[in-house]
Design an enzyme around this catalytic site. Structure first.
Site, PDB file in Angstrom:
ATOM      1  N   ASP A  33       0.850  -1.194   0.000  1.00 16.93           N
ATOM      2  CA  ASP A  33       0.000   0.000   0.000  1.00 16.93           C
ATOM      3  C   ASP A  33       0.884   1.243   0.000  1.00 16.93           C
ATOM      4  O   ASP A  33       1.895   1.304   0.692  1.00 16.93           O
ATOM      5  CB  ASP A  33      -0.906  -0.009   1.245  1.00 16.93           C
ATOM      6  CG  ASP A  33      -2.055   0.981   1.118  1.00 16.93           C
ATOM      7  OD1 ASP A  33      -3.212   0.532   0.994  1.00 16.93           O
ATOM      8  OD2 ASP A  33      -1.800   2.208   1.130  1.00 16.93           O
ATOM      9  N   ILE A  34       0.470   2.252  -0.762  1.00 17.78           N
ATOM     10  CA  ILE A  34       1.278   3.470  -0.891  1.00 17.78           C
ATOM     11  C   ILE A  34       1.278   4.283   0.400  1.00 17.78           C
ATOM     12  O   ILE A  34       2.180   5.097   0.622  1.00 17.78           O
ATOM     13  CB  ILE A  34       0.758   4.304  -2.098  1.00 17.78           C
ATOM     14  CG1 ILE A  34       1.830   5.248  -2.613  1.00 17.78           C
ATOM     15  CG2 ILE A  34      -0.519   5.060  -1.746  1.00 17.78           C
ATOM     16  CD1 ILE A  34       1.506   5.855  -3.971  1.00 17.78           C
ATOM     17  N   ASN A  90     -12.965  -3.045   2.414  1.00 15.30           N
ATOM     18  CA  ASN A  90     -14.014  -2.034   2.489  1.00 15.30           C
ATOM     19  C   ASN A  90     -14.915  -2.196   1.266  1.00 15.30           C
ATOM     20  O   ASN A  90     -14.441  -2.123   0.130  1.00 15.30           O
ATOM     21  CB  ASN A  90     -13.398  -0.638   2.541  1.00 15.30           C
ATOM     22  CG  ASN A  90     -12.543  -0.435   3.777  1.00 15.30           C
ATOM     23  OD1 ASN A  90     -12.920  -0.870   4.864  1.00 15.30           O
ATOM     24  ND2 ASN A  90     -11.397   0.206   3.621  1.00 15.30           N
ATOM     25  N   GLY A  96     -15.755   3.017   3.432  1.00 16.06           N
ATOM     26  CA  GLY A  96     -14.388   3.529   3.314  1.00 16.06           C
ATOM     27  C   GLY A  96     -13.664   3.120   2.052  1.00 16.06           C
ATOM     28  O   GLY A  96     -12.469   3.384   1.919  1.00 16.06           O
ATOM     29  N   GLN A  97     -14.360   2.470   1.110  1.00 17.96           N
ATOM     30  CA  GLN A  97     -13.679   2.066  -0.129  1.00 17.96           C
ATOM     31  C   GLN A  97     -13.401   3.291  -0.993  1.00 17.96           C
ATOM     32  O   GLN A  97     -14.324   4.074  -1.283  1.00 17.96           O
ATOM     33  CB  GLN A  97     -14.530   1.055  -0.915  1.00 17.96           C
ATOM     34  CG  GLN A  97     -13.792   0.510  -2.136  1.00 17.96           C
ATOM     35  CD  GLN A  97     -14.577  -0.572  -2.887  1.00 17.96           C
ATOM     36  OE1 GLN A  97     -15.704  -0.931  -2.503  1.00 17.96           O
ATOM     37  NE2 GLN A  97     -13.986  -1.081  -3.951  1.00 17.96           N
ATOM     38  N   HIS A 103     -10.302  -5.311  -3.472  1.00 21.73           N
ATOM     39  CA  HIS A 103      -8.999  -5.578  -2.869  1.00 21.73           C
ATOM     40  C   HIS A 103      -9.170  -5.963  -1.415  1.00 21.73           C
ATOM     41  O   HIS A 103     -10.113  -5.552  -0.746  1.00 21.73           O
ATOM     42  CB  HIS A 103      -8.064  -4.371  -2.984  1.00 21.73           C
ATOM     43  CG  HIS A 103      -8.641  -3.085  -2.493  1.00 21.73           C
ATOM     44  ND1 HIS A 103      -9.515  -2.335  -3.254  1.00 21.73           N
ATOM     45  CD2 HIS A 103      -8.489  -2.404  -1.322  1.00 21.73           C
ATOM     46  CE1 HIS A 103      -9.865  -1.256  -2.587  1.00 21.73           C
ATOM     47  NE2 HIS A 103      -9.270  -1.273  -1.395  1.00 21.73           N
ATOM     48  N   HIS A 105      -6.940  -5.794   2.131  1.00 25.01           N
ATOM     49  CA  HIS A 105      -5.770  -5.281   2.841  1.00 25.01           C
ATOM     50  C   HIS A 105      -5.257  -6.391   3.763  1.00 25.01           C
ATOM     51  O   HIS A 105      -6.037  -6.973   4.526  1.00 25.01           O
ATOM     52  CB  HIS A 105      -6.141  -4.090   3.730  1.00 25.01           C
ATOM     53  CG  HIS A 105      -6.719  -2.906   3.027  1.00 25.01           C
ATOM     54  ND1 HIS A 105      -6.018  -1.725   2.852  1.00 25.01           N
ATOM     55  CD2 HIS A 105      -7.947  -2.695   2.482  1.00 25.01           C
ATOM     56  CE1 HIS A 105      -6.787  -0.843   2.231  1.00 25.01           C
ATOM     57  NE2 HIS A 105      -7.964  -1.397   1.997  1.00 25.01           N
TER      58      HIS A 105
HETATM   59  P1  5GP Z   1      -9.674   1.401   0.231  1.00 23.15           P
HETATM   60  O1  5GP Z   1      -9.758   2.752   0.908  1.00 23.15           O
HETATM   61  O2  5GP Z   1     -10.346   1.455  -1.131  1.00 23.15           O
HETATM   62  O3  5GP Z   1     -10.119   0.261   1.073  1.00 23.15           O
HETATM   63  O4  5GP Z   1      -8.128   1.148  -0.007  1.00 23.15           O
HETATM   64  C1  5GP Z   1      -7.427   1.726  -1.056  1.00 23.15           C
HETATM   65  C2  5GP Z   1      -5.978   1.693  -0.668  1.00 23.15           C
HETATM   66  O5  5GP Z   1      -5.212   1.932  -1.836  1.00 23.15           O
HETATM   67  C3  5GP Z   1      -5.559   2.770   0.348  1.00 23.15           C
HETATM   68  O6  5GP Z   1      -5.039   2.135   1.512  1.00 23.15           O
HETATM   69  C4  5GP Z   1      -4.512   3.600  -0.404  1.00 23.15           C
HETATM   70  O7  5GP Z   1      -3.434   4.005   0.423  1.00 23.15           O
HETATM   71  C5  5GP Z   1      -4.069   2.657  -1.498  1.00 23.15           C
HETATM   72  N1  5GP Z   1      -3.628   3.308  -2.713  1.00 23.15           N
HETATM   73  C6  5GP Z   1      -4.233   4.344  -3.368  1.00 23.15           C
HETATM   74  N2  5GP Z   1      -3.569   4.657  -4.474  1.00 23.15           N
HETATM   75  C7  5GP Z   1      -2.515   3.801  -4.539  1.00 23.15           C
HETATM   76  C8  5GP Z   1      -1.457   3.643  -5.491  1.00 23.15           C
HETATM   77  O8  5GP Z   1      -1.333   4.350  -6.495  1.00 23.15           O
HETATM   78  N3  5GP Z   1      -0.537   2.657  -5.234  1.00 23.15           N
HETATM   79  C9  5GP Z   1      -0.638   1.854  -4.133  1.00 23.15           C
HETATM   80  N4  5GP Z   1       0.295   0.913  -3.969  1.00 23.15           N
HETATM   81  N5  5GP Z   1      -1.622   1.977  -3.224  1.00 23.15           N
HETATM   82  C10 5GP Z   1      -2.551   2.945  -3.429  1.00 23.15           C
END
Ligand code: 5GP
Length: 118
Positions: A33-34, A90, A96-97, A103, A105
C-alpha cells in the site's frame, strides 16, 4: 457500482503505473500500500474486473474466488510467516472504499487494537 477501468488498480494491473509487487499468480496481484497503516500493509487484488467484494462474489467463478483467497493466504504467509495479521475489505464508499477494484488489505506488524483500530 459498475466497473470503471480507469481506476488506479486497473492501471497497476495493466502495468501503466508501478507498484511494489510482492506476489503475482494467474488470479491475483499483491503489492505494498502506498500509505501503509501498519509495518506490513499489502493489498491483494484479483486479476479480473470486479469493483468490490460483493461484485466479486456475485460474478467471479468458483475457481477465481478460490484462486484469489488462496493468493491472500500465500501473501500473508510469505510476508508475515506465522505471525498474526488482519484482513480488511471495504465494500462501498460508506465503508471507506476509495479504489473501486476489489482488494483485500493484509495488515500486520503492530498491535491492531479493537475491530476498527481504535
Ligand atoms: P480502500 O480505501 O479502497 O479500502 O483502499 C485503497 C488503498 O489503496 C488505500 O489504503 C490507499 O493508500 C491505497 N492506494 C491508493 N492509491 C494507490 C497507489 O497508487 N498505489 C498503491 N500501492 N496503493 C494505493
Amino acid at each position: 457500482m459498475s466497473y470503471d477501468s480507469t481506476n488506479i488498480f486497473a492501471k497497476i494491473l495493466r502495468g501503466e503505473i508501478p507498484c511494489g509487487k510482492v506476489y503475482e499468480d494467474q488470479h491475483a496481484l499483491a503489492f505494498h500500500d502506498i500509505a501503509p497503516a501498519a509495518p506490513l500493509h499489502v493489498l491483494v487484488i484479483p486479476k479480473g474486473a470486479y469493483s468490490s467484494f460483493a461484485d466479486f462474489m456475485a460474478r467471479a467463478t468458483p475457481v477465481e474466488v478460490h484462486g484469489f483467497f488462496a493468493a491472500v493466504a500465500k501473501v500473508a504467509a510469505q510476508e508475515n510467516g506465522t505471525a498474526d495479521f488482519r484482513l480488511i475489505s471495504n465494500n462501498g464508499e460508506g465503508a471507506g472504499q476509495t479504489v473501486h477494484h476489489f482488494h483485500v488489505h493484509v495488515l500486520a506488524g503492530r498491535p491492531m487494537g479493537g475491530l476498527l483500530g481504535e
